[in-house]
Design a protein around this motif. Structure first.
Motif, short mmCIF file in Angstrom:
data_model
loop_
_atom_site.label_atom_id
_atom_site.label_comp_id
_atom_site.label_asym_id
_atom_site.label_seq_id
_atom_site.Cartn_x
_atom_site.Cartn_y
_atom_site.Cartn_z
N UNK A 11 0.86 -1.26 0.01
CA UNK A 11 0.05 0.16 0.14
C UNK A 11 0.86 1.17 0.14
N UNK A 12 0.37 2.37 -0.46
CA UNK A 12 1.10 3.45 -0.83
C UNK A 12 0.26 4.53 0.21
N UNK A 13 1.04 5.16 1.04
CA UNK A 13 0.18 5.99 2.11
C UNK A 13 0.69 7.29 1.68
N UNK A 14 -0.10 8.24 1.28
CA UNK A 14 -0.13 9.50 1.20
C UNK A 14 -0.62 10.44 2.11
N UNK A 15 0.14 11.40 2.44
CA UNK A 15 -0.54 12.59 3.41
C UNK A 15 -1.25 13.40 2.74
N UNK A 16 -2.69 13.73 3.14
CA UNK A 16 -3.50 14.59 2.53
C UNK A 16 -3.21 16.02 3.08
N UNK A 17 -2.69 17.06 2.40
CA UNK A 17 -2.25 18.20 3.02
C UNK A 17 -3.52 19.09 2.78
N UNK A 18 -4.54 18.92 2.25
CA UNK A 18 -5.58 20.05 1.78
C UNK A 18 -6.28 20.45 3.09
N UNK A 19 -6.64 19.51 4.17
CA UNK A 19 -7.09 20.06 5.33
C UNK A 19 -6.48 20.90 6.06
N UNK A 20 -4.96 20.60 6.07
CA UNK A 20 -3.97 21.39 6.72
C UNK A 20 -3.95 22.75 6.14
N UNK A 21 -3.84 22.77 4.70
CA UNK A 21 -3.76 24.23 4.08
C UNK A 21 -4.98 24.86 4.39
#
Length: 135
Positions: A11-21
């Motif tokens: 599995x590839x784990x991506x960090x979603x930065x949209x909520x942080x932005x």
């Protein structure tokens, strides 16, 4: 940002930065809006220092009330009916307007609560401000 084990198709784990932005932009807007409000001076009228001293009134002697085991009331050692207490307290309040005497109430452990309640009600109705319970 993606990471995976070398050579395996896990599995590839991506960090979603949209909520942080989104949160950071909202905080930035809040700080931009409130910063000018904080920097404005707020006029406050503070009391000014005076050189004149206000004379302190000497407090009148305290009134000592005693309720004994027989539910008899005494005013500074002299017997007083409970019914006449309020009129006497109002007279003292009128005599010493603005500088009321301290009311010191002493009760016997065997005294009825009803008598003490009447004394406190009379003191409240006479607008006595300083009431102390003593032994």
């Amino acid at each position: 940002m993606a990471f995976s084990a070398a050579g395996s198709s896990g599995p590839i784990a991506d960090i979603n930065v949209t909520p942080l932005v989104d949160v950071m932009l909202v905080l930035l807007i809040i700080f931009i809006v409130t910063a000018p409000l904080v920097s404005w001076p707020i006029p406050v009228d503070l009391p000014q220092r005076t050189t004149t001293q206000v004379p302190r009134l000497e407090p009148p002697p305290p009134i000592e009330l005693r309720v004994d085991a027989a539910n008899q009331l005494s005013w500074n050692g002299q017997a007083l009916p409970v019914a006449a207490l309020q009129a006497r307290l109002q007279e003292q309040a009128r005599l010493h307007a603005g500088n009321l005497p301290e009311l010191r109430i002493a009760t016997s452990p065997d005294a009825a609560y009803d008598t003490l309640a009447k004394v406190l009600a009379a003191a409240n109705n006479a607008h006595m401000e300083r009431i102390a319970f003593v032994q």
